[in-house]
Design an enzyme around this catalytic site. Sequence first.
Site, short mmCIF file in Angstrom:
data_model
loop_
_atom_site.label_atom_id
_atom_site.label_comp_id
_atom_site.label_asym_id
_atom_site.label_seq_id
_atom_site.Cartn_x
_atom_site.Cartn_y
_atom_site.Cartn_z
N GLU A 100 31.08 -5.88 -3.19
CA GLU A 100 29.99 -5.34 -2.37
C GLU A 100 28.77 -5.03 -3.25
O GLU A 100 27.63 -5.32 -2.88
CB GLU A 100 30.47 -4.08 -1.63
CG GLU A 100 29.39 -3.20 -1.03
CD GLU A 100 28.69 -3.81 0.16
OE1 GLU A 100 29.25 -4.72 0.80
OE2 GLU A 100 27.55 -3.39 0.45
N LYS B 254 28.40 0.64 3.93
CA LYS B 254 27.27 0.84 3.03
C LYS B 254 25.99 0.22 3.56
O LYS B 254 24.93 0.82 3.53
CB LYS B 254 27.59 0.21 1.66
CG LYS B 254 28.68 0.94 0.90
CD LYS B 254 28.83 0.30 -0.47
CE LYS B 254 29.81 1.07 -1.33
NZ LYS B 254 29.87 0.49 -2.68
N HIS C 202 24.21 -6.75 -3.89
CA HIS C 202 22.92 -6.10 -4.06
C HIS C 202 22.20 -6.53 -5.34
O HIS C 202 21.09 -6.11 -5.59
CB HIS C 202 23.10 -4.57 -4.07
CG HIS C 202 23.68 -4.05 -2.79
ND1 HIS C 202 22.91 -3.81 -1.68
CD2 HIS C 202 24.95 -3.74 -2.44
CE1 HIS C 202 23.70 -3.35 -0.71
NE2 HIS C 202 24.94 -3.31 -1.15
#
Lengths: 339, 339
Positions: B184, B114, B188
């Site tokens: 993950e 990603k 962010h």
Amino acid sequence: MQQAVRVAVFGFGGLGKGMARLIPHRPDFKLVAVADSQGFAFNANGLSLTESYELSQPLHSDSDSIISLLKAHAGEIDAVFMALPNLPVEFFADTVKRIVAETGFKGVFVDALKRTEAVERLFDLHDELREQGILYVTGAGATPGFLTTVAAVAAHSFVEVLDVNIHFGVGIANWEAYKATVREDFIHLEGFDAKRVACMSDEEISEELSVRNGLLKLVDMEHADDVILELAGVCPRDRVRVGGLVDTRNAKKPVNTTVTVTGRTMSGAVGSHQFVVSDEATMVDNVCGPALGFMLRAAEMHQRGFYGLITSADIMPRFASRVPGAQAQPLQAEMALSV
Amino acid sequence: MQQAVRVAVFGFGGLGKGMARLIPHRPDFKLVAVADSQGFAFNANGLSLTESYELSQPLHSDSDSIISLLKAHAGEIDAVFMALPNLPVEFFADTVKRIVAETGFKGVFVDALKRTEAVERLFDLHDELREQGILYVTGAGATPGFLTTVAAVAAHSFVEVLDVNIHFGVGIANWEAYKATVREDFIHLEGFDAKRVACMSDEEISEELSVRNGLLKLVDMEHADDVILELAGVCPRDRVRVGGLVDTRNAKKPVNTTVTVTGRTMSGAVGSHQFVVSDEATMVDNVCGPALGFMLRAAEMHQRGFYGLITSADIMPRFASRVPGAQAQPLQAEMALSV
């Protein structure tokens, strides 16, 4: 690509002229030739729009202008765009056979063919094209081409594709600017076929349009999206439906153009992805832009020794060889598809 | 492909297990190995789901199970799927370097990475991969991967792409089934980074999720869609936005997943194409299905001598090598991408 792809446009009606208008916006390409039944124009330094628009005063009077052009300038043309939507289904395969037999052209072909049979006849030429050193991408306009590619990508969430429905809206202000395209559409109407349409005068087409208030409703068209998606392994051809509504009196699209891919996921659920095309993108935008994308990728592959016949669904169209201001530039030319 | 692609799955969390469930639905592939930090399992005749689900009782106790697997079985594996979304950015490049240096593996890699930085670090390995005879496709999951590819195709109607907006909705009934993916996503969020998330216990993640009512709102994520679209020539990376809403308590997606590509046509009009993903297609469907599509195309190219590092936007994912009942079968194997 280090240098601009030198493009010849075969067929100089609405699509061909649209391509001539588009190419100056794309720094990866240079228009060097146009040809149609009236003759051809060639300029190694690039045809200006003025020159190419003056084709109606032919530089060469030659009914076989495509062959003549390639005989004279094969080594100065990298790629050919076939913008000839309305010709008998055998025309393309026959012309390509002649090009292989009679000219030394060893480059890329991209066509915007529509009919399944026209595309299927090209399949037989795979070996000849390969031996000649030509890479031919068939079905690389809007449908088949742009929209088929979207469908082929969308398929990937599913374990089985149940239905692909391509439904287009096209609006053209004045049908006479896209005579060949409209005539091709007529072939798909009930009661018409290629032969009958070929015998109709422009006035007769106009009258038929009047009866329909300028609207052409097209259902279950024989479009090569079906065989292209079958070859790409997406689904049997009978699950692919193409239809649409063409308004020949308004530039505004009468309906949205959509691609709907319905499939079954591994859990057994049935769902649909849908792609909705912007109303601002015209037929020329959606045919010629993607055609250049397929051409750029094909030119890259051709340089690396890929020859033969492929369909648009075999390759990823490439938008541009570089983007102004991109940080990743140095990698681009070298990295993509290196052998 | 004449024979099934023999697949090894690296990482056996939610994505890896999803891939193991999907492969039996795809006759072009055979799952032969799985590996994670606990060890690996290998069976040349195909791993059954039972076997692969029993990895928690490792066949080999080896922290470097990926290397061990490839040392022992390099010649029996055609392609590797890297299902490791939540590892430090240097992990992938470092692991690939070791694979090149320490194992004889000469096949295909497909990752579902990603983060931009993780993908960029792989670019440096192009020459080593090429010399080793490996074709590595990076960014080949859902985003980047599936949705980036749709965006790269959609770009073609425009002469300039102004904005690419990928906005996803993800619904997962129970976050613990997709721990690595959720971790993950945490990276962010404002106030979090990879280091902090790595140090958090599952209980702490759970608490943070509770504070947010199970919802993670992700804005301007560092997603490799940006560098992939830049490399593909679509637009500078700063025009690519990726965000979404993840509901970690409901399988139903909280919002539709959409890809919106806004551009300027040659006539100066500005418009947007939009792709709407079916709510029925889960994260695993949209990651693992396209990953197999990229893998099938890459395996075909690898057989023809294409090596090095490419991104998902360089190749057209292939859905299947053949369709049951297809009329055009004989052409398929031979025609596509022939040299």
